[in-house]
Design a protein around this motif. Sequence first.
Motif, PDB file in Angstrom:
ATOM      1  N   GLN A  90      -4.285   6.291   1.978  1.00 18.72           N
ATOM      2  CA  GLN A  90      -3.599   4.949   1.827  1.00 18.72           C
ATOM      3  C   GLN A  90      -3.978   4.289   0.555  1.00 18.72           C
ATOM      4  O   GLN A  90      -5.810   3.956   1.018  1.00 18.72           O
ATOM      5  CB  GLN A  90      -4.316   3.829   2.846  1.00 18.72           C
ATOM      6  N   VAL A 133      -3.666  11.761   5.501  1.00 16.53           N
ATOM      7  CA  VAL A 133      -2.867  11.184   4.509  1.00 16.53           C
ATOM      8  C   VAL A 133      -4.011   9.764   4.088  1.00 16.53           C
ATOM      9  O   VAL A 133      -4.758   8.739   3.995  1.00 16.53           O
ATOM     10  CB  VAL A 133      -2.568   9.927   5.588  1.00 16.53           C
ATOM     11  N   ASP A 161       1.123  -1.207   0.057  1.00 15.29           N
ATOM     12  CA  ASP A 161       0.262   0.034  -0.356  1.00 15.29           C
ATOM     13  C   ASP A 161       1.111   1.118   0.020  1.00 15.29           C
ATOM     14  O   ASP A 161       1.966   0.934   0.894  1.00 15.29           O
ATOM     15  CB  ASP A 161      -0.101  -0.292   1.153  1.00 15.29           C
ATOM     16  N   PHE A 219       1.046   5.284   1.043  1.00 15.65           N
ATOM     17  CA  PHE A 219       0.293   5.965   1.957  1.00 15.65           C
ATOM     18  C   PHE A 219       0.867   7.280   1.844  1.00 15.65           C
ATOM     19  O   PHE A 219       1.962   8.181   1.516  1.00 15.65           O
ATOM     20  CB  PHE A 219       1.223   6.065   3.570  1.00 15.65           C
ATOM     21  N   VAL A 222       1.868   6.805  10.980  1.00 19.78           N
ATOM     22  CA  VAL A 222       1.323   6.892   9.886  1.00 19.78           C
ATOM     23  C   VAL A 222       2.692   5.193   9.140  1.00 19.78           C
ATOM     24  O   VAL A 222       2.286   4.300   9.005  1.00 19.78           O
ATOM     25  CB  VAL A 222       1.671   7.653   9.336  1.00 19.78           C
TER      26      VAL A 222
END
Length: 413
Positions: free
Chosen positions: A131, A129, A23, A25, A93
């Motif tokens: 994702q 953020v 993933d 970010f 994070v």
Amino acid sequence: MTSRRLTAVDAQMLLLSAATPNDQFLLYGFGAPVDAAAALAGVRDAATRCAELTVRVRDRGPWRYPVWELCDVGADQFVVHDTTTWAGALSTVAALAGDQVDAHLHPWRLHVFPDVDALPGSGTGSIAVLQISHALADGGRASALAARLFGRAAALEAVRPLPTHGFVYRSAAAARAHRRLVRDTDAGLVPAPAVSCPALRSNTAPAGAVHVRTIVRRRDELAGPTVTVAALSAIAAALSAHLRASGDDAERLGAEIPMAKPGVRRANNHFGNVGVGLYPQLPHRHRARAIAQDLLRRRRRVSHPAMATQDASFAAIPAALLRWGMGQFDPAQRSPTVAGNTVVSSVNRGRADLTFGRAPVVLTAGFPALSPMMALTHGVHGIGDTVAISVHAAESAIGDIDAYTERLVHELG
């Protein structure tokens, strides 16, 4: 939008995520605290109006490729955190990598920190953020999708997939094109492939605590022909000194760079990783020039027609064969040589024209994923005149991340 088949390269990213999390970010800092409910109402409305953000994966069995199908934007795609400091948000994070999105439910999620102190360039502010599954977007496309969430109206670059039939024929064509590439390389018409570098401590499997750090600079504070080269030169000096202090020989230090492919976008992921030398033994000016020349050589090589022919062959690979091949991937396998001793992902996210609620954007950052052979990565991300150089590292790779960050701060000037 009707359902459409995942391209081979995007399906590969989806399958790879089962073995090693990938993933992305994308962090955006905004210059004022926000009312989370009101700000997210605007973001959710923007997402609903963006076809590329209202999809999920539907699997169709081992003999067929999965497809993107339409879905609603769900309330569970928005997570509000109560962390109120910049350092605390970065720690959160870093921990989020352990909770990957499920692209079969929703391929993206937005994390919100509505009231944060000590935000670089602002003092108090807010953070969002994004994702996002790598199957849905590479770094450039993910940045464009995030911009849509935060008010930028620019159209996304269209994806024009390659033909998905004729695998045998296209594979034969790729073999002929590769022989031509070898001849052109031997004749000096195209640069030779990058030379691998020895695996160092930074290439150990991620273990121990994982941290992220971010250094913020104005563009005119970075000395180099480009922001990317300036960051690479500083990373070369800081990382080589840090690794030498740990007993590693960093003379042949190198970096793995995600580089956009030339031409029309053929998939959500339209990039390839290339290796460049970092030349830590050279003085800064000569080092920056050598790195820039390496990047130019890599761009010239990926522009050779053989690369496009190879992509056309891979685009036609049967689903069962792709699944079998990805099933052979062993994340525990080690190699004495690597394409780079760190990954450095550099993305210009455009004008500082984004807003969250009524708060204007003041910075953006990113933290490339760690992998079994890469426990240290860097992000170089700019918006407007602000650039963030980020470090994402496991303790096994870097030891004291604050000591390494201090070296990098010094080298950035």
